[in-house]
Motif scaffolding. Structure first.
Motif, PDB file in Angstrom:
ATOM      1  N   ALA A  99      -1.793  -9.232 -13.696  1.00 14.62           N
ATOM      2  CA  ALA A  99      -2.347  -9.591 -15.001  1.00 14.62           C
ATOM      3  C   ALA A  99      -2.557 -11.096 -15.101  1.00 14.62           C
ATOM      4  O   ALA A  99      -1.780 -11.890 -14.556  1.00 14.62           O
TER       5      ALA A  99
ATOM      6  N   LEU B  64      -2.709  -5.821 -21.163  1.00 13.44           N
ATOM      7  CA  LEU B  64      -2.906  -6.657 -19.986  1.00 13.44           C
ATOM      8  C   LEU B  64      -4.373  -7.058 -19.869  1.00 13.44           C
ATOM      9  O   LEU B  64      -5.265  -6.228 -20.039  1.00 13.44           O
TER      10      LEU B  64
ATOM     11  N   THR C  21      -6.791  -8.284 -16.946  1.00  8.94           N
ATOM     12  CA  THR C  21      -6.878  -8.390 -15.493  1.00  8.94           C
ATOM     13  C   THR C  21      -8.309  -8.793 -15.127  1.00  8.94           C
ATOM     14  O   THR C  21      -9.183  -8.928 -15.993  1.00  8.94           O
TER      15      THR C  21
END
Length: 402
Positions: A34, A54, A56
């Motif tokens: 992340a 998260l 990413t």
């Protein structure tokens, strides 16, 4: 580096020393690393499903994931939803949750957006944010609704947006800063918004000015728009000149006041703002921050308040600190994500079976390979007693939900 504390403030500088190690259990929850991470739950009560938000990157664009982690939080049964994606998606704010509804603010295309869960995930842009560029986002809940803050890059101010329908729609509430509040893109500390709690109207924002001074702004949401904001500087740092590293921050409400920790010229600073006098904090320099870790070239931070009198707060940077209410601090020598960099967040849980064993849940980067893990910390020194209650999980979570 020179640090100045203004008259009437106490600076309790401590050198954190290595204390006894905690017990860590680490479980995989997501097989991607992340860029930003927040931890909370999907509900109240014992044994709720945990929620990891998260951001990413897939090599082309950033992606916002909502990851559901069911008990016993060992990585089994984990599911995920991709809520949004985009080349300029960043600045994930703290999770707001109330009565089964979740709101998570962030920035996309330099506008303020919210991901909202009420059984399904939806995303919307706050309409009043589309005419300017914003660089941060955060969220709190008070007696008067749901509030999102965002740093206005064009005006060098902070705008506040209000929702009175549990995050379905937001309108502009107010603005403060007089053109003096700098952004993380300028190398300044990321601003934080923290509320006393859903039963109160008091809110503070902590941010950095052009001259380097850290400033706290207090307001009460029971005042009609455009609000009434009162600001005071409290800590001198170097004036932000240009971007070098991400200077993160974190905040939570504690028993006696707000806790805000920030990257102050590569030092982990913890400020305590009493509820009665929130513009006169006490401060503690915990130690240095390594923003160039073994795996990531930046370092996130988190604050997990103590569970009661005599307990210790946890403050997470490149080291994990235990901080007593008097400001004394120790480092945890066996923290599994020490000095690798990357985003972190944490919550406290209490497990009951005739006694109480406080635990800390930490969302951390996976060490040595791509991925995100959930680390459970058991501190025997803070348990009433440990009774071996390990079958199932009836823990009650306390996170940063406002």
């Amino acid at each position: 580096m020179t640090k100045i504390v203004l008259a009437g403030l106490l600076l309790a500088t401590s050198t954190a020393t290595a204390g006894g190690g905690d017990l860590f259990a680490v479980a995989p929850v997501f097989d991607q690393s992340a860029l930003e991470a927040k931890l909370d739950t999907f509900g109240d009560g014992p044994g709720p499903d945990a929620l990891a938000m998260l951001i990413t990157n897939d090599g082309v664009v950033n992606q916002l994931y909502a990851v559901r982690i069911p008990p016993p939080y060992d990585g089994t049964g984990t599911t995920m939803n991709m809520a949004d994606s985009g080349a300029t998606l960043f600045a994930l704010g703290d999770i707001c949750r109330d009565d089964g509804v979740i709101v998570v603010p962030y920035i996309k295309d330099f506008n303020v957006r919210v991901a909202r869960f009420d059984g399904n995930w939806t995303t919307t842009t706050i309409p009043d944010s589309v005419s300017h560029s914003f660089t941060s986002a955060d969220c709190v809940i008070t007696t008067d609704g749901w509030f999102v803050s965002a740093q206005d890059f064009n005006d060098s101010d902070i705008d506040i947006f209000q929702s009175i329908d549990s995050g379905v729609s937001f309108s502009w509430y107010g603005q403060f800063g007089d053109g003096q509040i700098r952004s993380p893109f300028d190398g300044a500390v990321r601003d934080q918004l923290v509320a006393r709690g859903p039963g109160f109207s008091q809110v503070i924002s902590v941010h950095q000015r052009n001259d380097g001074m850290m400033q706290v702004t207090e307001f009460h949401t029971n005042v009609a728009s455009p609000g009434s904001f009162e600001s005071d500087p409290f800590f001198a740092l170097s004036p932000p000149a240009s971007f070098t590293v991400v200077r993160e921050s974190a905040a939570a409400r504690a028993r006696l006041g707000y806790l805000v920790s920030f990257n102050g010229d590569d030092d982990a600073v913890l400020a305590h703002f009493p509820y009665a006098t929130p513009r006169t904090p006490t401060l503690n320099v915990l130690g240095s921050i390594n923003s160039n870790g073994a795996q990531f070239g930046f370092q996130g931070g988190s604050v997990v308040p103590a569970s009661g009198p005599g307990r210790r707060h946890r403050v997470i940077w490149s080291d994990l600190y235990k901080v007593a209410e008097n400001g004394s601090a120790t480092t945890v020598p066996n923290y599994p994500a020490a000095h690798i960099g990357g985003p972190v967040d944490g919550c406290r849980t209490d497990r009951s079976s005739g006694g109480r064993t406080p635990q800390i849940r930490l969302l951390i980067p996976r060490v040595g390979s791509p991925g995100t893990d959930l680390a459970t910390v058991i501190d025997p020194t803070e348990a009433d007693f440990i009774d071996g209650f390990e079958s199932g999980d009836t823990s009650s979570w306390s996170c940063k939900v406002e």
